[in-house]
Write a protein that holds these residues in place. Sequence first.
Motif, PDB file in Angstrom:
ATOM      1  N   TYR A  27       0.868  -1.191   0.000  1.00  0.00           N
ATOM      2  CA  TYR A  27       0.000   0.000   0.000  1.00  0.00           C
ATOM      3  C   TYR A  27       0.895   1.227   0.000  1.00  0.00           C
ATOM      4  CZ  TYR A  27      -4.374   2.450   1.193  1.00  0.00           C
ATOM      5  OH  TYR A  27      -5.507   3.230   1.171  1.00  0.00           O
ATOM      6  N   SER A  31      -1.242   7.345  -0.181  1.00  0.00           N
ATOM      7  CA  SER A  31      -2.688   7.215  -0.367  1.00  0.00           C
ATOM      8  C   SER A  31      -3.443   8.054   0.652  1.00  0.00           C
ATOM      9  CB  SER A  31      -3.103   5.747  -0.255  1.00  0.00           C
ATOM     10  OG  SER A  31      -2.475   4.976  -1.240  1.00  0.00           O
ATOM     11  N   ASP A  32      -4.760   8.160   0.454  1.00  0.00           N
ATOM     12  CA  ASP A  32      -5.600   8.985   1.326  1.00  0.00           C
ATOM     13  C   ASP A  32      -5.865   8.268   2.652  1.00  0.00           C
ATOM     14  OD1 ASP A  32      -8.968  10.419   1.129  1.00  0.00           O
ATOM     15  OD2 ASP A  32      -7.169  11.057   2.231  1.00  0.00           O
ATOM     16  N   SER A  33      -4.832   8.180   3.466  1.00  0.00           N
ATOM     17  CA  SER A  33      -4.933   7.533   4.775  1.00  0.00           C
ATOM     18  C   SER A  33      -4.115   8.315   5.790  1.00  0.00           C
ATOM     19  CB  SER A  33      -4.378   6.101   4.723  1.00  0.00           C
ATOM     20  OG  SER A  33      -5.141   5.263   3.902  1.00  0.00           O
ATOM     21  N   TYR A  34      -4.526   8.248   7.039  1.00  0.00           N
ATOM     22  CA  TYR A  34      -3.674   8.705   8.118  1.00  0.00           C
ATOM     23  C   TYR A  34      -2.961   7.490   8.701  1.00  0.00           C
ATOM     24  CZ  TYR A  34      -4.982  13.638   8.512  1.00  0.00           C
ATOM     25  OH  TYR A  34      -5.133  14.981   8.286  1.00  0.00           O
ATOM     26  N   TRP A  35      -1.791   7.732   9.224  1.00  0.00           N
ATOM     27  CA  TRP A  35      -0.929   6.668   9.751  1.00  0.00           C
ATOM     28  C   TRP A  35      -0.693   6.935  11.229  1.00  0.00           C
ATOM     29  CZ3 TRP A  35      -0.302   2.869   6.287  1.00  0.00           C
ATOM     30  CH2 TRP A  35      -0.575   3.191   4.951  1.00  0.00           C
ATOM     31  N   ASN A  51      -1.074  10.708  14.891  1.00  0.00           N
ATOM     32  CA  ASN A  51      -1.015  10.228  13.518  1.00  0.00           C
ATOM     33  C   ASN A  51      -0.457  11.281  12.581  1.00  0.00           C
ATOM     34  OD1 ASN A  51      -3.224  11.948  13.028  1.00  0.00           O
ATOM     35  ND2 ASN A  51      -4.719  10.281  12.998  1.00  0.00           N
ATOM     36  N   TYR A  53      -0.336  12.424   8.127  1.00  0.00           N
ATOM     37  CA  TYR A  53      -0.723  12.270   6.728  1.00  0.00           C
ATOM     38  C   TYR A  53       0.551  12.344   5.894  1.00  0.00           C
ATOM     39  CZ  TYR A  53      -4.055  12.684   2.835  1.00  0.00           C
ATOM     40  OH  TYR A  53      -4.818  12.467   1.708  1.00  0.00           O
ATOM     41  N   ARG A  98      -3.114   1.979  10.235  1.00  0.00           N
ATOM     42  CA  ARG A  98      -3.587   2.812   9.126  1.00  0.00           C
ATOM     43  C   ARG A  98      -5.061   3.139   9.305  1.00  0.00           C
ATOM     44  NH1 ARG A  98      -6.330   2.507   4.171  1.00  0.00           N
ATOM     45  NH2 ARG A  98      -7.021   0.375   4.678  1.00  0.00           N
ATOM     46  N   ASP A  99      -5.398   4.429   9.175  1.00  0.00           N
ATOM     47  CA  ASP A  99      -6.796   4.849   9.137  1.00  0.00           C
ATOM     48  C   ASP A  99      -7.293   4.821   7.698  1.00  0.00           C
ATOM     49  OD1 ASP A  99      -6.682   7.685  11.474  1.00  0.00           O
ATOM     50  OD2 ASP A  99      -6.206   5.565  11.734  1.00  0.00           O
ATOM     51  N   GLU A 100      -8.594   4.693   7.542  1.00  0.00           N
ATOM     52  CA  GLU A 100      -9.236   5.070   6.295  1.00  0.00           C
ATOM     53  C   GLU A 100      -9.902   6.426   6.538  1.00  0.00           C
ATOM     54  OE1 GLU A 100     -11.715   1.991   4.774  1.00  0.00           O
ATOM     55  OE2 GLU A 100      -9.976   0.847   4.060  1.00  0.00           O
ATOM     56  N   PRO A 101     -10.265   7.124   5.437  1.00  0.00           N
ATOM     57  CA  PRO A 101     -10.878   8.446   5.643  1.00  0.00           C
ATOM     58  C   PRO A 101     -12.043   8.393   6.616  1.00  0.00           C
ATOM     59  CG  PRO A 101     -10.352   8.144   3.338  1.00  0.00           C
ATOM     60  CD  PRO A 101     -10.048   6.824   4.014  1.00  0.00           C
TER      61      PRO A 101
END
Lengths: 118, 108
Positions: A27, A31-35, A51, A53, A98-101
């Motif tokens: 991945y 990408s559009d995720s926060y970590w 977290n 971005y 990993r977050d999703e939006p």
Amino acid sequence: QVQLQESGPGLVKPSETLSLTCTVSGYSIRSDSYWDWIRQPPGKGLEWIGNIYHTGSTNYNPSLKSRVTISVDTSKNQFSLKLTSLTAADTAVYYCARDEPAVPPVDWGQGTLVTVSS
Amino acid sequence: SSELTQDPAVSVALGQTVRITCQGDSLRNYYTTWYQQKPGQAPVLVIYGKNTRPSGIPDRFSGSSSGNTASLTITAAQAEDEADYYCNSRDSGGNHWVFGGGTKLTVL
């Protein structure tokens, strides 16, 4: 499928700085995720640390903010945690995730135990 | 201290229904996410959003919310559901994630 792997020392001395790295595979960190970084002291509950971005924008737990820095290295698909002025209370399993939006951590690493002791 | 409050422990007889609750002011404004954690393992997301289960999570898990209280319901609990369960949501300011203290579920 995204995989996250924490790496770093398992033992750190009091007053020193903890440095952990999370390597992301399968991945793009762009990408559009926060970590995220999350920790769990032995036998206790989960605590969100903060977290980041891929742009470098960060959010930190107010209770840890003065001691925490999270950074990202998009060229290596990694993000990192630095926690300063360690005490025994910082002994915990540290997870990267990993977050999703708009959704809190969806994918988690296996965790790494960090012990603060002289 | 956590802004989300959970009962420390709950028990349920095998095959019965159990509800695990999470209370907090921020739950009036934000969705609650639920995680299952078994000993020695990373947490696993079981419910997010209004009441969405990720792929692979059995449909006996469901979520609901009313006012400042969110609930995770396990219908016909199985032995493998014995675990710690954590709720998660935004803090009252909306900028950070916060976890509840966790509920240890015992299946009798």
